[in-house]
Design an enzyme around this catalytic site. Sequence first.
Site, short mmCIF file in Angstrom:
data_model
loop_
_atom_site.label_atom_id
_atom_site.label_comp_id
_atom_site.label_asym_id
_atom_site.label_seq_id
_atom_site.Cartn_x
_atom_site.Cartn_y
_atom_site.Cartn_z
N CYS A 40 16.28 76.00 -19.63
CA CYS A 40 15.32 75.93 -18.29
C CYS A 40 15.74 75.10 -17.12
O CYS A 40 15.78 75.64 -16.00
CB CYS A 40 13.91 75.96 -18.58
SG CYS A 40 13.85 74.26 -19.43
N GLY B 46 8.07 78.80 -22.29
CA GLY B 46 8.56 79.93 -22.57
C GLY B 46 8.81 80.49 -21.10
O GLY B 46 9.10 80.09 -20.20
N SER B 47 9.04 81.94 -21.05
CA SER B 47 9.19 82.64 -19.81
C SER B 47 7.93 83.06 -19.07
O SER B 47 6.91 82.81 -19.44
CB SER B 47 9.93 84.25 -20.23
OG SER B 47 8.61 84.86 -20.91
N GLU C 103 16.20 85.08 -13.50
CA GLU C 103 16.65 83.80 -14.52
C GLU C 103 17.58 84.75 -15.56
O GLU C 103 16.88 85.72 -15.99
CB GLU C 103 15.54 83.22 -15.37
CG GLU C 103 15.90 82.24 -16.22
CD GLU C 103 15.04 81.53 -17.05
OE1 GLU C 103 14.02 82.26 -17.42
OE2 GLU C 103 14.83 80.50 -17.04
N GLU D 258 5.24 75.51 -18.87
CA GLU D 258 6.53 74.97 -18.94
C GLU D 258 7.15 76.51 -18.89
O GLU D 258 7.56 76.78 -20.03
CB GLU D 258 7.11 74.05 -19.70
CG GLU D 258 6.38 72.89 -19.73
CD GLU D 258 6.57 72.13 -18.42
OE1 GLU D 258 7.41 72.45 -17.97
OE2 GLU D 258 5.90 70.77 -18.21
N GLY E 165 3.91 83.54 -19.60
CA GLY E 165 3.12 82.55 -19.08
C GLY E 165 1.96 83.08 -18.42
O GLY E 165 0.79 82.78 -18.49
N LYS F 164 3.08 76.98 -32.79
CA LYS F 164 3.71 78.25 -32.99
C LYS F 164 5.24 78.23 -32.38
O LYS F 164 5.46 78.27 -31.27
CB LYS F 164 3.06 79.56 -32.92
CG LYS F 164 3.65 80.51 -33.32
CD LYS F 164 3.64 81.96 -32.56
CE LYS F 164 4.32 82.17 -31.54
NZ LYS F 164 5.73 82.60 -31.85
P1 NAD Z 1 9.06 84.04 -24.52
O1 NAD Z 1 8.11 83.82 -23.40
O2 NAD Z 1 9.42 85.42 -24.62
O3 NAD Z 1 8.64 83.40 -25.82
C1 NAD Z 1 8.32 81.95 -26.01
C2 NAD Z 1 7.16 81.79 -27.03
O4 NAD Z 1 6.07 82.69 -26.68
C3 NAD Z 1 7.74 82.30 -28.51
O5 NAD Z 1 7.42 81.37 -29.28
C4 NAD Z 1 6.85 83.85 -28.48
O6 NAD Z 1 7.00 84.25 -29.50
C5 NAD Z 1 5.70 83.49 -27.79
N1 NAD Z 1 4.89 84.66 -27.27
C6 NAD Z 1 5.67 85.80 -26.62
N2 NAD Z 1 4.82 86.45 -26.02
C7 NAD Z 1 3.68 86.05 -26.34
C8 NAD Z 1 2.27 86.43 -25.85
N3 NAD Z 1 1.95 87.58 -25.36
N4 NAD Z 1 1.22 85.51 -26.18
C9 NAD Z 1 1.46 84.30 -27.10
N5 NAD Z 1 2.93 83.78 -27.19
C10 NAD Z 1 3.66 84.70 -27.03
O7 NAD Z 1 10.57 83.01 -24.11
P2 NAD Z 1 11.87 83.09 -24.71
O8 NAD Z 1 12.66 84.11 -24.37
O9 NAD Z 1 11.62 82.63 -26.22
O10 NAD Z 1 12.37 81.57 -24.23
C11 NAD Z 1 13.03 81.40 -23.02
C12 NAD Z 1 12.17 81.07 -21.85
O11 NAD Z 1 11.54 79.93 -21.99
C13 NAD Z 1 12.93 81.01 -20.47
O12 NAD Z 1 12.31 81.52 -19.39
C14 NAD Z 1 13.05 79.58 -20.14
O13 NAD Z 1 13.45 79.29 -19.03
C15 NAD Z 1 11.81 79.10 -20.67
N6 NAD Z 1 11.94 77.88 -21.29
C16 NAD Z 1 11.06 77.09 -20.14
C17 NAD Z 1 11.21 75.41 -20.35
C18 NAD Z 1 10.57 74.34 -19.72
O14 NAD Z 1 10.32 73.40 -20.19
N7 NAD Z 1 10.14 74.80 -18.56
C19 NAD Z 1 12.02 74.86 -21.29
C20 NAD Z 1 12.49 76.03 -22.29
C21 NAD Z 1 12.65 77.27 -22.33
#
Ligand code: NAD
Length: 486
Positions: free
Chosen positions: A287, A231-232, A388, A253, A236, A180
């Site tokens: 990130c 993601g965030s 962040e 991640e 996570g 997704k």
């Molecule tokens: P986010 O956590 O809001 O969303 C990431 C993904 O998760 C999206 O596809 C979103 O639709 C989905 N999502 C959101 N809530 C969910 C839930 N409750 N259950 C399942 N899926 C859900 O993050 P964002 O704002 O889209 O991305 C930015 C974040 O990603 C930053 O914190 C950044 O540091 C992190 N990031 C980490 C890495 C890494 O490799 N460590 C790489 C890139 C980004």
Amino acid sequence: MTYHPFKDHGSWKMLIGGAFVPGGAGDVLEVTNPATGEVMGQAPAASRADVAAAVAAAEEAFTTWRWTAPEKRGEMLYDIAQRIGEHHDELVDLETWENGKPRVQSKRDVTNAERTFRFYAGAADKFYGHSVYDGPTETRKIVFEPYGVVAVIIPWNWPPMHTADFAALALATGNTVVLKPAPETPLSSLRIAELAADVLPPGVLNVVTGGVDTGVQLVAHPDIDFIAFTGSDRTGEKILAEAARRILPSMMELGGKNASLIFPDADLDKAVEGMLRSAYFNSGQACSGSERVLVHEKVYKAFMERFTAAVAGMAVGEGFDERSVVGPMVSKRQQEKVQGALDRATAAGARIPARAELPRDARLKGGYWIPPTVVTEAAPDAEIMTEEVFGPVAGIIPFKDEDEAVAIANAVSYGLTSGVWTRDLGVAHRMATRLEAGVVSVNRVNTGELGLPFGGYKRSGVGRKKDFQEAMRSFSRVKAIQIALP
Ligand code: NAD
């Protein structure tokens, strides 16, 4: 001529069980051009039934994919890499439209996606278990098995690369995938799925598009065997809570609040150049980027003179303008999040000694702009220096010695990457060992090299990707087999 995501492609569909489907409930995601704020078109939003169909298709496909010879799986991944290469320009344009980043940065991202499929194509048949004891009456061995259906959830900042990172790795290790992408950038993943669908058996790779609800439904599906999330840390945490309830293995991640340390003997020109790249690449939506720059007090003034002058001159503009070095934020939500963090910081006494200019073109008025910004005079434990931001904001903190630098760098809840700039090998080695981060780069910026494990300490996550040994193991379960021979 740029490739337009709607004029040149037509309607977008999800890939479920080898078929392209429009989305059962008829819900849609609006795909916006972040440089103008205009809606360009729509992508499907999966219904609960679509998610269930994708998981069922992946489960069905797993029964044969897991026994497909590794070299055959590798050949298919290699073919996907070839196809990504053949469609390079079009994927670059797609990413530039939906994410907004400068085209040259999209090129790097699409090239990385191609390389990642090639890397795991080569890895597929080189990862195997071993014999512990082989005697005349008994044999004991260790084997690695795939988990089954992997739920992959990714963010919007490097859509082709995130698609490749986990999809290629999961497929190389014999797992099947339901992926997704983020609702802001669904198209890159859908296009890669179209290219892969000609190569892979039906159901091996499925892509469902949607927002939080789709992610929640995917993670909650009882037939998921492993979760790979990028993601965030807050999301996570929620996903891990669900995984804990079902004792489900997962890879996380997550975010970072990375620090780069600049020592008095550093090559300052290189350090300034490195920090411009690390803090502002991808509009700071990285990130692994340095949101904190720790500068030794002996070179603080000299560093700041060069750094602030360079930041003020950075060209901000739309991704298709070749002069642009920094593009817009991906969404209005992200723009507001970054602006909110800056407003709270200045209200609490922080200063902004330099900022780049916003684009002047009236056509870009509705875009989600935040210019590259430098923040000083905030305490190391202030919100702007510990939380962040995920935008083009570099917080500068002076330090007096190694101990203080390490204490400040490690005093955050994250630990993804760290940077050290020095000519002194002793300092480099001491810092590399003392910094709490999954990746430490000395006199260079981290660029997510394939072959090096990438992942975080502390709230930055669990598990590693991008390498061979650690990543392949993360996506495999270990079985011990002992046979008493008759
Ligand atoms: P986010 O956590 O809001 O969303 C990431 C993904 O998760 C999206 O596809 C979103 O639709 C989905 N999502 C959101 N809530 C969910 C839930 N409750 N259950 C399942 N899926 C859900 O993050 P964002 O704002 O889209 O991305 C930015 C974040 O990603 C930053 O914190 C950044 O540091 C992190 N990031 C980490 C890495 C890494 O490799 N460590 C790489 C890139 C980004």
